[in-house]
Motif scaffolding. Structure first.
Motif, mmCIF file in Angstrom:
data_model
loop_
_atom_site.group_PDB
_atom_site.id
_atom_site.type_symbol
_atom_site.label_atom_id
_atom_site.label_comp_id
_atom_site.label_asym_id
_atom_site.label_seq_id
_atom_site.Cartn_x
_atom_site.Cartn_y
_atom_site.Cartn_z
ATOM 1 N N CYS A 228 -8.545 -1.621 6.893
ATOM 2 C CA CYS A 228 -9.361 -0.481 6.444
ATOM 3 C C CYS A 228 -8.662 0.839 6.745
ATOM 4 C CB CYS A 228 -10.712 -0.470 7.137
ATOM 5 S SG CYS A 228 -11.651 -1.951 6.914
ATOM 6 N N MET A 229 -8.030 0.898 7.921
ATOM 7 C CA MET A 229 -7.466 2.177 8.370
ATOM 8 C C MET A 229 -6.241 2.572 7.562
ATOM 9 S SD MET A 229 -9.130 3.013 11.266
ATOM 10 C CE MET A 229 -7.968 3.773 12.376
ATOM 11 N N LEU A 230 -5.373 1.608 7.262
ATOM 12 C CA LEU A 230 -4.125 1.953 6.578
ATOM 13 C C LEU A 230 -4.362 2.477 5.163
ATOM 14 C CD1 LEU A 230 -1.001 1.995 6.789
ATOM 15 C CD2 LEU A 230 -1.065 -0.212 5.643
ATOM 16 N N PRO A 231 -5.168 1.785 4.344
ATOM 17 C CA PRO A 231 -5.436 2.358 3.012
ATOM 18 C C PRO A 231 -6.104 3.721 3.117
ATOM 19 C CG PRO A 231 -6.179 0.102 3.106
ATOM 20 C CD PRO A 231 -5.774 0.465 4.487
ATOM 21 N N MET A 232 -6.955 3.896 4.133
ATOM 22 C CA MET A 232 -7.614 5.183 4.277
ATOM 23 C C MET A 232 -6.575 6.268 4.555
ATOM 24 S SD MET A 232 -11.331 5.475 5.821
ATOM 25 C CE MET A 232 -11.031 5.355 7.523
ATOM 26 N N PHE A 233 -5.643 5.950 5.452
ATOM 27 C CA PHE A 233 -4.570 6.894 5.770
ATOM 28 C C PHE A 233 -3.780 7.257 4.506
ATOM 29 C CE2 PHE A 233 0.064 6.864 7.140
ATOM 30 C CZ PHE A 233 0.107 8.209 7.405
ATOM 31 N N LEU A 234 -3.482 6.256 3.684
ATOM 32 C CA LEU A 234 -2.605 6.505 2.536
ATOM 33 C C LEU A 234 -3.336 7.109 1.339
ATOM 34 C CD1 LEU A 234 -0.432 3.286 2.697
ATOM 35 C CD2 LEU A 234 0.331 5.606 3.089
ATOM 36 N N PHE A 235 -4.628 6.834 1.207
ATOM 37 C CA PHE A 235 -5.299 7.227 -0.034
ATOM 38 C C PHE A 235 -6.319 8.347 0.115
ATOM 39 C CE2 PHE A 235 -3.799 2.948 -0.999
ATOM 40 C CZ PHE A 235 -3.145 3.189 -2.179
ATOM 41 N N ALA A 236 -6.657 8.738 1.345
ATOM 42 C CA ALA A 236 -7.701 9.758 1.503
ATOM 43 C C ALA A 236 -7.122 11.165 1.320
ATOM 44 C CB ALA A 236 -8.380 9.608 2.863
ATOM 45 N N THR A 237 -6.360 11.360 0.264
ATOM 46 C CA THR A 237 -5.732 12.639 -0.088
ATOM 47 C C THR A 237 -4.854 13.200 1.031
ATOM 48 O OG1 THR A 237 -7.497 14.129 0.651
ATOM 49 C CG2 THR A 237 -7.697 13.229 -1.561
ATOM 50 N N THR A 238 -4.269 12.299 1.830
ATOM 51 C CA THR A 238 -3.354 12.757 2.875
ATOM 52 C C THR A 238 -2.114 13.366 2.238
ATOM 53 O OG1 THR A 238 -4.042 10.743 3.978
ATOM 54 C CG2 THR A 238 -2.338 12.038 5.054
ATOM 55 N N PHE A 239 -1.564 12.682 1.247
ATOM 56 C CA PHE A 239 -0.273 13.080 0.706
ATOM 57 C C PHE A 239 -0.346 13.661 -0.704
ATOM 58 C CE2 PHE A 239 0.809 9.668 3.775
ATOM 59 C CZ PHE A 239 1.417 10.499 4.697
ATOM 60 N N PHE A 240 -1.452 13.452 -1.400
ATOM 61 C CA PHE A 240 -1.569 14.033 -2.737
ATOM 62 C C PHE A 240 -3.042 14.293 -3.031
ATOM 63 C CE2 PHE A 240 -0.979 9.488 -2.816
ATOM 64 C CZ PHE A 240 -2.024 9.011 -3.582
ATOM 65 N N PRO A 241 -3.327 15.295 -3.896
ATOM 66 C CA PRO A 241 -4.713 15.747 -4.059
ATOM 67 C C PRO A 241 -5.602 14.773 -4.841
ATOM 68 C CG PRO A 241 -3.262 16.962 -5.497
ATOM 69 C CD PRO A 241 -2.378 16.126 -4.635
ATOM 70 N N LEU A 242 -6.891 14.983 -4.697
ATOM 71 C CA LEU A 242 -7.898 14.119 -5.320
ATOM 72 C C LEU A 242 -7.765 14.107 -6.841
ATOM 73 C CD1 LEU A 242 -10.412 12.421 -4.548
ATOM 74 C CD2 LEU A 242 -11.787 14.455 -4.901
ATOM 75 N N SER A 243 -7.300 15.231 -7.406
ATOM 76 C CA SER A 243 -7.267 15.338 -8.864
ATOM 77 C C SER A 243 -6.303 14.343 -9.504
ATOM 78 C CB SER A 243 -6.874 16.762 -9.271
ATOM 79 O OG SER A 243 -5.660 17.100 -8.650
ATOM 80 N N LEU A 244 -5.405 13.729 -8.711
ATOM 81 C CA LEU A 244 -4.451 12.781 -9.294
ATOM 82 C C LEU A 244 -5.069 11.415 -9.534
ATOM 83 C CD1 LEU A 244 -1.048 13.322 -7.466
ATOM 84 C CD2 LEU A 244 -1.750 14.076 -9.715
ATOM 85 N N TYR A 245 -6.230 11.172 -8.940
ATOM 86 C CA TYR A 245 -6.857 9.862 -9.121
ATOM 87 C C TYR A 245 -7.560 9.806 -10.464
ATOM 88 C CZ TYR A 245 -6.126 8.807 -4.212
ATOM 89 O OH TYR A 245 -5.554 8.555 -3.001
ATOM 90 N N LEU B 137 0.835 -1.205 0.000
ATOM 91 C CA LEU B 137 0.000 0.000 0.000
ATOM 92 C C LEU B 137 0.866 1.250 0.000
ATOM 93 C CD1 LEU B 137 -2.768 -1.158 2.457
ATOM 94 C CD2 LEU B 137 -3.094 -0.526 0.088
ATOM 95 N N PHE B 138 1.960 1.207 0.772
ATOM 96 C CA PHE B 138 2.869 2.350 0.769
ATOM 97 C C PHE B 138 3.470 2.539 -0.617
ATOM 98 C CE2 PHE B 138 2.817 2.520 5.356
ATOM 99 C CZ PHE B 138 3.124 3.836 5.616
ATOM 100 N N LEU B 139 3.809 1.426 -1.265
ATOM 101 C CA LEU B 139 4.414 1.510 -2.601
ATOM 102 C C LEU B 139 3.463 2.194 -3.570
ATOM 103 C CD1 LEU B 139 6.747 0.689 -4.494
ATOM 104 C CD2 LEU B 139 5.506 -1.406 -4.960
ATOM 105 N N VAL B 140 2.189 1.761 -3.547
ATOM 106 C CA VAL B 140 1.234 2.319 -4.496
ATOM 107 C C VAL B 140 0.914 3.766 -4.156
ATOM 108 C CG1 VAL B 140 -1.098 2.117 -5.396
ATOM 109 C CG2 VAL B 140 0.256 0.066 -5.037
ATOM 110 N N ALA B 141 0.633 4.030 -2.870
ATOM 111 C CA ALA B 141 0.198 5.379 -2.494
ATOM 112 C C ALA B 141 1.324 6.386 -2.627
ATOM 113 C CB ALA B 141 -0.330 5.385 -1.064
#
Lengths: 253, 248
Positions: B171-188, A30-34
Motif C-alpha cells: 500500500c505504501m509504495l504505490p502511494m509514494f509513487l502515485f500520490a502526485t509526489t513526482f508529477f501533478p494530478l492533471s496527468l492522470y 511500480l517504479f516503471l509505471v510511475a
C-alpha cells in the motif's frame, strides 16, 4: 550434493513466494509505471541528454538493472545472514554430509534462478509497454542476471560472516539506495558535474545499467559491452572465491 | 501517557539520537537529489530547473513524515506488542490502555516531527521553499505524522504475521509513487483523478505543497480536516483493539 541444497531453497520458496513477489516484481514495475510513464510525460521533448530517446525507453532498462541488483541482494544478503545464525538452515545442513561449498553452490543456483525469473517478468512488461527499441533487448535478460549475481555473490561472502542481520539493513540504506538512485538509472550520467562522473563510472551498478540500456536501445558496441561484462564477471568471480573461503571458515568452525 | 514517551526517550539514549535525524532525512534527501534535481533538469531545461525540485521537495517532506510515522507504529510497536510483550507488563501498573495508545502516538509524532523539521530546514536552505507560509509546514508535518501514526497503530493491531508487513508495503509504495509526489494530478486520466485525490498521502502532499509554494485554497482546509479525521479514527480503533488484545 549441491542440488540437495538447491532443492531445499526451492521447497522453501514454494511456501513463501507470495511475500517475495512484492519486493522483487511489484516494486520495479511500480517504479516503471510511475516514473517512466507518469513522470516521463512531463520530460521535455528535447532529450539530447538521454541520447534522443523517450524518457520511458531510457528509464526502463536502467530500472531493470537496478532492480536486478536489488533482487540479487534480497535473495542473498538477507537469507544468508539469517540462515547462518545458530539454529538456522546453514549450521544444520553442514552437520549432514553436505559440505559448505555444496551449500554455497546450491544457494547460488537458487539465487540465479530467482533473479532471472524476476528479470524475465519485468522484461516482459517492459516490451509490452513498448519501452524496448531493439531485438537485442532479449540479451538484457542474461545481462540483468549477471548484474544481479555480481552483487549477490560478494554479498553472500560478506553475509556469511555476520552474526546478526542488522548490518544488512544499514548497508542497504547507505550503499544500495545511493547506487540505485545515482548510477544513471533515473537520469543520464552526462548531466552530473564533470568531477563526479568518474565516480559513477567505477561503480558496478553503472556497468549493469549501461549494458542493459545499450542492449535495449540497440546502441550496444562490442567493446563497450564486453568491457561491462568483464567488469561484472570479475566482480562475481571475486565474490564467489571469497564466498567459498568464508563459507568454509564460518560454517566448519 | 507521558511515561510512554519517557520510555522511548530512555531507550533512545542508548542509541545515538543524532543518528535518528540522519536516518530520517537521508532517504528523502537522496530522492530529492536524484529525481528532483537530476530528472528535474530534463523536465524544465535551463535556469528554471529549480522549479521542478520545488515541486518535489514538499511531497518528499510529506512522504518522509508518513514513512517515519508508519514505520514507528507498525514496525517497532508491532514487535513490542507481539514479541516483547512490553505492554502486558505495563497494563498491570496504574497506566491504562488509553495511556499506551496516546503515548505511542505521541512518541511517534515526536520522532517524525523532528525529522520533518530537519528536512524542511534542508530544503529551505537549498532555496526550494517559495513562501512564508512554509513556517506553518512544521505544524502541518506534525498533523501528517499524527494521522499516519494513529492509522499505523490501528493497522498494527490487525497484523498477526511477519508477511503482513509486505502487504503494508504494497500500500505504501504505490502511494509514494502515485500520490502526485513526482508529477501533478492533471496527468492522470480523468476517472482516476478522484481515486488519487482520496489517498491520505495525496492530502498530506496538498497541504504541505500549498504551504511551501504559497498556493493555498479550500483544498488546504479540506486536507486539514481529512488528516484530523483520519488521525482521530485511527486513534479510536487502536484504543479499542489494543484494549481487547491486552485483555483489560
Amino acid at each position: 550434493m549441491a542440488i540437495r541444497a538447491f532443492r531445499y531453497w526451492l521447497l522453501r520458496y514454494r511456501r513463501t513466494w507470495r511475500g517475495t513477489v512484492v519486493i522483487s516484481v511489484a516494486n520495479p514495475l511500480l517504479f516503471l509505471v510511475a516514473i517512466g510513464s507518469g513522470l516521463g510525460q512531463i520530460v521535455a521533448p528535447d532529450t539530447r541528454a538521454l541520447g534522443g530517446v523517450s524518457y520511458l525507453a531510457f528509464f526502463a532498462p536502467g530500472i531493470l538493472a537496478a532492480a536486478a541488483m536489488q533482487n540479487g541482494l534480497v535473495e542473498s544478503a538477507f537469507p544468508v545472514s539469517w540462515g547462518r545464525r545458530p539454529g538456522g538452515s546453514y549450521p544444520v545442513a553442514v552437520a549432514t554430509p553436505l559440505e559448505p561449498s555444496d551449500l554455497l553452490h546450491g544457494h547460488a543456483l537458487f539465487m540465479a534462478v530467482r533473479v532471472t525469473m524476476s528479470a524475465a517478468a519485468f522484461l516482459a512488461v517492459m516490451v509490452a509497454l513498448g519501452a524496448a527499441r531493439s531485438a537485442m533487448v532479449l540479451l538484457a535478460l542474461p545481462a540483468a542476471a549477471l548484474t544481479a549475481m555480481a552483487f549477490a555473490l560478494p554479498a553472500a561472502a560478506w553475509a556469511v560472516t555476520l552474526s546478526d542481520v542488522e548490518p544488512v539493513g544499514r548497508v542497504y540504506k547507505w550503499v544500495v539506495m545511493p547506487l540505485y538512485l545515482f548510477s544513471g538509472t533515473f537520469f543520464a550520467v552526462a548531466q552530473l558535474p564533470e568531477a563526479l562522473r568518474p565516480v559513477v563510472y567505477v561503480t558496478p551498478l553503472w556497468h549493469g545499467v549501461d549494458l542493459c540500456r545499450s542492449l535495449s536501445l540497440g546502441t550496444a558496441t562490442w567493446a563497450g559491452s564486453l568491457g561491462h561484462v568483464a567488469y561484472l564477471t570479475a566482480m562475481g568471480a571475486a565474490g564467489y572465491l571469497l564466498a567459498r573461503r568464508n563459507y568454509r571458515r564460518h560454517l566448519h568452525a | 501517557m507521558h511515561l510512554i514517551v519517557v520510555r522511548h526517550l530512555w531507550v533512545l539514549r542508548r542509541g545515538r539520537p543524532w543518528g535518528l535525524l540522519v536516518d530520517g532525512i537521508f532517504e528523502p534527501f537522496l530522492y530529492l537529489l536524484s529525481i528532483g534535481i537530476g530528472v528535474g533538469q530534463l523536465v524544465v531545461a535551463g535556469p528554471e530547473t529549480s522549479r521542478y525540485a520545488a515541486f518535489v521537495a514538499p511531497a518528499l517532506l510529506a512522504t518522509a513524515a508518513m514513512n517515519s510515522a508508519v514505520n514507528e507504529t507498525t514496525g517497532s510497536f508491532w514487535f513490542r506488542v507481539r514479541f516483547e510483550k512490553v505492554y502486558d507488563a505495563i497494563v498491570t501498573t496504574p497506566m491504562r490502555v488509553g495511556d499506551i495508545a496516546a503515548g505511542e502516538i505521541a512518541a511517534s509524532v515526536l520522532r517524525s516531527g523532528l525529522s520533518s523539521t530537519c528536512f524542511l530546514a534542508v530544503i529551505t536552505a537549498l532555496g526550494m521553499v517559495r513562501s512564508w507560509w512554509a513556517l506553518l509546514a512544521v505544524p502541518a508535518a506534525v498533523l501528517v505524522a499524527f494521522a499516519f501514526s494513529a492509522a499505523g497503530l490501528a493497522v498494527a493491531t490487525l497484523m498477526r504475521d511477519f508477511h503482513h508487513h509486505q502487504y503494508l508495503q504494497l500500500c505504501m509504495l504505490p502511494m509514494f509513487l502515485f500520490a502526485t509526489t513526482f508529477f501533478p494530478l492533471s496527468l492522470y486520466p480523468r476517472p482516476l483523478q478522484p481515486v488519487v485525490a482520496a489517498l491520505p498521502l495525496y492530502q498530506s502532499i496538498e497541504l504541505i505543497r500549498g504551504l511551501t509554494t504559497g498556493a493555498l485554497g479550500a483544498g488546504t482546509l479540506a486536507a486539514v480536516a481529512y488528516l484530523a479525521a483520519m488521525g482521530g479514527a485511527g486513534w479510536w480503533v487502536a484504543h479499542r483493539r489494543l484494549g481487547r488484545m491486552l485483555l483489560t
